[in-house]
Scaffold this motif. Sequence first.
Motif, PDB file in Angstrom:
ATOM      1  N   ASN A 166     -34.090  38.070 -29.176  1.00 54.07           N
ATOM      2  CA  ASN A 166     -33.698  36.671 -29.142  1.00 54.07           C
ATOM      3  C   ASN A 166     -33.989  36.044 -30.502  1.00 54.07           C
ATOM      4  OD1 ASN A 166     -33.055  34.070 -28.472  1.00 54.07           O
ATOM      5  ND2 ASN A 166     -34.780  33.763 -27.104  1.00 54.07           N
ATOM      6  N   VAL A 167     -32.956  35.865 -31.307  1.00 59.40           N
ATOM      7  CA  VAL A 167     -33.090  35.229 -32.616  1.00 59.40           C
ATOM      8  C   VAL A 167     -32.902  33.733 -32.407  1.00 59.40           C
ATOM      9  CG1 VAL A 167     -32.178  35.075 -34.966  1.00 59.40           C
ATOM     10  CG2 VAL A 167     -32.183  37.285 -33.764  1.00 59.40           C
ATOM     11  N   VAL A 168     -33.974  32.962 -32.590  1.00 58.52           N
ATOM     12  CA  VAL A 168     -33.893  31.526 -32.315  1.00 58.52           C
ATOM     13  C   VAL A 168     -33.694  30.686 -33.567  1.00 58.52           C
ATOM     14  CG1 VAL A 168     -35.213  31.660 -30.177  1.00 58.52           C
ATOM     15  CG2 VAL A 168     -36.409  31.241 -32.320  1.00 58.52           C
ATOM     16  N   SER A 169     -34.093  31.225 -34.712  1.00 62.34           N
ATOM     17  CA  SER A 169     -33.988  30.443 -35.929  1.00 62.34           C
ATOM     18  C   SER A 169     -33.731  31.358 -37.122  1.00 62.34           C
ATOM     19  CB  SER A 169     -35.289  29.663 -36.161  1.00 62.34           C
ATOM     20  OG  SER A 169     -35.245  28.946 -37.376  1.00 62.34           O
ATOM     21  N   VAL A 170     -32.926  30.855 -38.050  1.00 62.58           N
ATOM     22  CA  VAL A 170     -32.718  31.532 -39.320  1.00 62.58           C
ATOM     23  C   VAL A 170     -33.207  30.576 -40.404  1.00 62.58           C
ATOM     24  CG1 VAL A 170     -31.030  32.419 -40.970  1.00 62.58           C
ATOM     25  CG2 VAL A 170     -30.789  32.940 -38.535  1.00 62.58           C
ATOM     26  N   ASN A 171     -34.278  30.975 -41.079  1.00 63.52           N
ATOM     27  CA  ASN A 171     -34.825  30.191 -42.178  1.00 63.52           C
ATOM     28  C   ASN A 171     -34.104  30.598 -43.454  1.00 63.52           C
ATOM     29  OD1 ASN A 171     -36.817  28.906 -40.552  1.00 63.52           O
ATOM     30  ND2 ASN A 171     -37.953  30.816 -40.569  1.00 63.52           N
ATOM     31  N   LEU A 172     -33.283  29.720 -43.962  1.00 63.63           N
ATOM     32  CA  LEU A 172     -32.448  29.992 -45.126  1.00 63.63           C
ATOM     33  C   LEU A 172     -33.063  29.381 -46.375  1.00 63.63           C
ATOM     34  CD1 LEU A 172     -29.784  30.735 -46.625  1.00 63.63           C
ATOM     35  CD2 LEU A 172     -28.899  28.526 -45.837  1.00 63.63           C
ATOM     36  N   LEU A 181     -22.475  28.420 -42.703  1.00 70.28           N
ATOM     37  CA  LEU A 181     -23.627  29.254 -42.353  1.00 70.28           C
ATOM     38  C   LEU A 181     -24.225  28.858 -41.004  1.00 70.28           C
ATOM     39  CD1 LEU A 181     -25.277  29.668 -45.843  1.00 70.28           C
ATOM     40  CD2 LEU A 181     -24.278  31.464 -44.427  1.00 70.28           C
ATOM     41  N   VAL A 182     -24.220  27.568 -40.691  1.00 65.98           N
ATOM     42  CA  VAL A 182     -24.669  27.110 -39.369  1.00 65.98           C
ATOM     43  C   VAL A 182     -23.860  27.825 -38.302  1.00 65.98           C
ATOM     44  CG1 VAL A 182     -24.635  25.133 -37.780  1.00 65.98           C
ATOM     45  CG2 VAL A 182     -25.558  24.859 -40.071  1.00 65.98           C
ATOM     46  N   SER A 183     -22.567  27.891 -38.512  1.00 70.01           N
ATOM     47  CA  SER A 183     -21.658  28.552 -37.579  1.00 70.01           C
ATOM     48  C   SER A 183     -21.889  30.060 -37.534  1.00 70.01           C
ATOM     49  CB  SER A 183     -20.233  28.255 -38.020  1.00 70.01           C
ATOM     50  OG  SER A 183     -19.367  28.283 -36.959  1.00 70.01           O
ATOM     51  N   ALA A 184     -22.156  30.668 -38.686  1.00 71.11           N
ATOM     52  CA  ALA A 184     -22.324  32.120 -38.773  1.00 71.11           C
ATOM     53  C   ALA A 184     -23.569  32.619 -38.053  1.00 71.11           C
ATOM     54  CB  ALA A 184     -22.350  32.561 -40.237  1.00 71.11           C
ATOM     55  N   VAL A 185     -24.629  31.809 -38.005  1.00 62.57           N
ATOM     56  CA  VAL A 185     -25.874  32.260 -37.367  1.00 62.57           C
ATOM     57  C   VAL A 185     -26.015  31.779 -35.921  1.00 62.57           C
ATOM     58  CG1 VAL A 185     -27.056  32.396 -39.584  1.00 62.57           C
ATOM     59  CG2 VAL A 185     -27.342  30.350 -38.160  1.00 62.57           C
ATOM     60  N   LEU A 228     -30.057  27.050 -37.837  1.00 64.00           N
ATOM     61  CA  LEU A 228     -30.234  27.259 -39.267  1.00 64.00           C
ATOM     62  C   LEU A 228     -31.244  26.246 -39.783  1.00 64.00           C
ATOM     63  CD1 LEU A 228     -29.154  28.916 -41.722  1.00 64.00           C
ATOM     64  CD2 LEU A 228     -27.726  26.931 -42.204  1.00 64.00           C
ATOM     65  N   SER A 229     -32.316  26.741 -40.370  1.00 65.88           N
ATOM     66  CA  SER A 229     -33.356  25.885 -40.920  1.00 65.88           C
ATOM     67  C   SER A 229     -33.402  26.073 -42.432  1.00 65.88           C
ATOM     68  CB  SER A 229     -34.706  26.262 -40.295  1.00 65.88           C
ATOM     69  OG  SER A 229     -35.737  25.497 -40.863  1.00 65.88           O
ATOM     70  N   PRO A 230     -32.819  25.133 -43.184  1.00 68.82           N
ATOM     71  CA  PRO A 230     -32.759  25.301 -44.637  1.00 68.82           C
ATOM     72  C   PRO A 230     -34.098  24.987 -45.314  1.00 68.82           C
ATOM     73  CG  PRO A 230     -31.704  23.258 -44.016  1.00 68.82           C
ATOM     74  CD  PRO A 230     -32.134  23.936 -42.739  1.00 68.82           C
ATOM     75  N   GLN A 231     -34.432  25.778 -46.309  1.00 68.25           N
ATOM     76  CA  GLN A 231     -35.627  25.572 -47.127  1.00 68.25           C
ATOM     77  C   GLN A 231     -35.159  25.459 -48.573  1.00 68.25           C
ATOM     78  OE1 GLN A 231     -38.596  25.891 -45.261  1.00 68.25           O
ATOM     79  NE2 GLN A 231     -37.274  26.319 -43.530  1.00 68.25           N
ATOM     80  N   LEU A 232     -35.691  24.532 -49.315  1.00 63.45           N
ATOM     81  CA  LEU A 232     -35.307  24.404 -50.719  1.00 63.45           C
ATOM     82  C   LEU A 232     -35.872  25.577 -51.508  1.00 63.45           C
ATOM     83  CD1 LEU A 232     -35.913  20.598 -51.339  1.00 63.45           C
ATOM     84  CD2 LEU A 232     -33.736  21.752 -50.938  1.00 63.45           C
ATOM     85  N   ALA A 233     -35.032  26.197 -52.314  1.00 63.57           N
ATOM     86  CA  ALA A 233     -35.499  27.265 -53.195  1.00 63.57           C
ATOM     87  C   ALA A 233     -36.308  26.640 -54.324  1.00 63.57           C
ATOM     88  CB  ALA A 233     -34.302  28.028 -53.757  1.00 63.57           C
TER      89      ALA A 233
END
Length: 183
Positions: free
Chosen positions: A84-90, A103-107, A112-117
Amino acid sequence: STIFSLTGGEPMLDLKNMSVLLPGLLCEDYVEGVRIDTNGSWAPDKYPRLDKRKVRLMVSYHPTEIAEAAFLSRLDVLRTSGWNVVSVNLVVQPEMAGDLARLVSAVYPAVLSPQLAYGSLQYYTSEQLAAVQALTPSEDWYFRTGGPTRGTRCTYPTLAYEVNPDGSLEVGCHPRVGNLFHG
């Protein structure tokens, strides 16, 4: 009930210990779930008899480390293996900010939880920051972008215990309160 979080490096590569720890945790009635932070680089088929109903994966996607197609393939393998993949930290590179909706749609159905690089706002245009901010809860955005926290109430999960590799125990934002290996 209790939720355990397993993180650090890539915990699922430690097959020797994880194949004992996970079944032990998952069979306990008081364990509501186990959250595992992972980049998905391990082989899910190494855990064939594990009851995955209580396991929640938080999968990290670092575009500088893996191509998008390869990452999405990893995600698909995990899902088809019953995880069960609940979150993708990008980790959002500035040039990716305009592509977040795709990307929201792809995962999906993972969030999708975006993180600033780079940990700095200076590398992003105002439009790029707005795109990332649109997907980030307001309190989270405030703290991730340098909002002052001194003197504010700690809201790190209401009650969180962290056990470090040396056995030391921390509760929420407080200093170490003991050690599991020492009495």
